[in-house]
Design a protein around this motif. Structure first.
Motif, PDB file in Angstrom:
ATOM      1  N   LYS A  89      -7.051  -3.744   8.542  1.00  0.00           N
ATOM      2  CA  LYS A  89      -6.451  -2.589   7.901  1.00  0.00           C
ATOM      3  C   LYS A  89      -7.590  -1.662   7.498  1.00  0.00           C
ATOM      4  O   LYS A  89      -8.682  -2.118   7.158  1.00  0.00           O
ATOM      5  CB  LYS A  89      -5.645  -3.032   6.677  1.00  0.00           C
TER       6      LYS A  89
ATOM      7  N   TYR B 144      -9.079   1.480   5.083  1.00  0.00           N
ATOM      8  CA  TYR B 144      -8.986   2.266   3.848  1.00  0.00           C
ATOM      9  C   TYR B 144     -10.102   3.307   3.882  1.00  0.00           C
ATOM     10  O   TYR B 144     -11.206   3.028   4.354  1.00  0.00           O
ATOM     11  CB  TYR B 144      -9.174   1.389   2.610  1.00  0.00           C
ATOM     12  N   CYS B 145      -9.819   4.484   3.346  1.00  0.00           N
ATOM     13  CA  CYS B 145     -10.815   5.551   3.277  1.00  0.00           C
ATOM     14  C   CYS B 145     -10.921   6.031   1.833  1.00  0.00           C
ATOM     15  O   CYS B 145      -9.918   6.139   1.126  1.00  0.00           O
ATOM     16  CB  CYS B 145     -10.430   6.703   4.194  1.00  0.00           C
TER      17      CYS B 145
ATOM     18  N   ALA C 151      -9.402   6.577  -3.400  1.00  0.00           N
ATOM     19  CA  ALA C 151      -8.715   6.372  -2.119  1.00  0.00           C
ATOM     20  C   ALA C 151      -8.182   7.698  -1.589  1.00  0.00           C
ATOM     21  O   ALA C 151      -7.677   8.536  -2.352  1.00  0.00           O
ATOM     22  CB  ALA C 151      -7.567   5.376  -2.300  1.00  0.00           C
ATOM     23  N   LEU C 152      -8.312   7.887  -0.280  1.00  0.00           N
ATOM     24  CA  LEU C 152      -7.814   9.093   0.379  1.00  0.00           C
ATOM     25  C   LEU C 152      -6.458   8.808   1.012  1.00  0.00           C
ATOM     26  O   LEU C 152      -6.211   7.707   1.514  1.00  0.00           O
ATOM     27  CB  LEU C 152      -8.800   9.547   1.459  1.00  0.00           C
ATOM     28  N   ASP C 153      -5.608   9.805   1.004  1.00  0.00           N
ATOM     29  CA  ASP C 153      -4.313   9.702   1.657  1.00  0.00           C
ATOM     30  C   ASP C 153      -4.430  10.230   3.072  1.00  0.00           C
ATOM     31  O   ASP C 153      -4.985  11.316   3.299  1.00  0.00           O
ATOM     32  CB  ASP C 153      -3.251  10.530   0.905  1.00  0.00           C
ATOM     33  N   SER C 154      -3.905   9.484   4.018  1.00  0.00           N
ATOM     34  CA  SER C 154      -3.887   9.934   5.410  1.00  0.00           C
ATOM     35  C   SER C 154      -2.834  11.035   5.566  1.00  0.00           C
ATOM     36  O   SER C 154      -1.693  10.850   5.142  1.00  0.00           O
ATOM     37  CB  SER C 154      -3.563   8.756   6.326  1.00  0.00           C
ATOM     38  N   ILE C 155      -3.239  12.151   6.156  1.00  0.00           N
ATOM     39  CA  ILE C 155      -2.283  13.238   6.363  1.00  0.00           C
ATOM     40  C   ILE C 155      -2.101  13.596   7.835  1.00  0.00           C
ATOM     41  O   ILE C 155      -1.252  14.402   8.170  1.00  0.00           O
ATOM     42  CB  ILE C 155      -2.664  14.503   5.557  1.00  0.00           C
TER      43      ILE C 155
ATOM     44  N   LYS D  22      -2.570  11.734  12.016  1.00  0.00           N
ATOM     45  CA  LYS D  22      -3.030  10.700  12.935  1.00  0.00           C
ATOM     46  C   LYS D  22      -2.560  11.096  14.331  1.00  0.00           C
ATOM     47  O   LYS D  22      -1.395  11.417  14.530  1.00  0.00           O
ATOM     48  CB  LYS D  22      -2.453   9.337  12.551  1.00  0.00           C
TER      49      LYS D  22
END
Length: 113
Positions: A4, A6-7, A106-110, A112
């Motif tokens: 998994k 995480y950024c 933590a960054l939210d993926s916006i 992909k």
């Protein structure tokens, strides 16, 4: 093995000398071996940190054994990690919207592809 990702982001103090020192601490031949061991022992299989100016971006790939709670407990009980974290605070500063004492956010993926 399933991983998994995480950024996270964190800022460095806006001082070119301190930024260069921070980079030196993170080179493969100068990072403390106890730190890389603690990272791997927590179930982190890959970690990369990028920097632009004084803003950093970290990518963590973790295996099924990883949890933030377990990593926090391991770190709290590891004097060398505590020493490292105290040292790194000489270079880091929280993002403007971070809570007091909070480093990596933590960054939210916006997006992909």
């Amino acid at each position: 093995m399933e991983t998994k990702r995480y950024c996270f982001s964190c800022d460095l103090k806006d001082d070119p000398k301190l930024i260069e020192e921070y980079k030196t601490y993170h080179k493969a031949d100068t990072i403390w071996p106890e730190i890389t061991k603690s990272i791997k022992d927590a179930g982190i299989v890959d970690m990369q940190i990028y920097v632009t100016g004084n803003r950093m971006f970290m990518i963590m790939e973790v295996d099924e054994t990883f949890s933030f709670e377990r990593k926090a407990e391991m770190d709290a009980n590891n004097p060398k990690v505590q020493e490292w974290e105290a040292l790194m605070w000489n270079y880091q500063r929280g993002l403007p919207w971070a809570n007091k004492g909070e480093k990596w956010i933590a960054l939210d993926s916006i997006f992909k592809l």
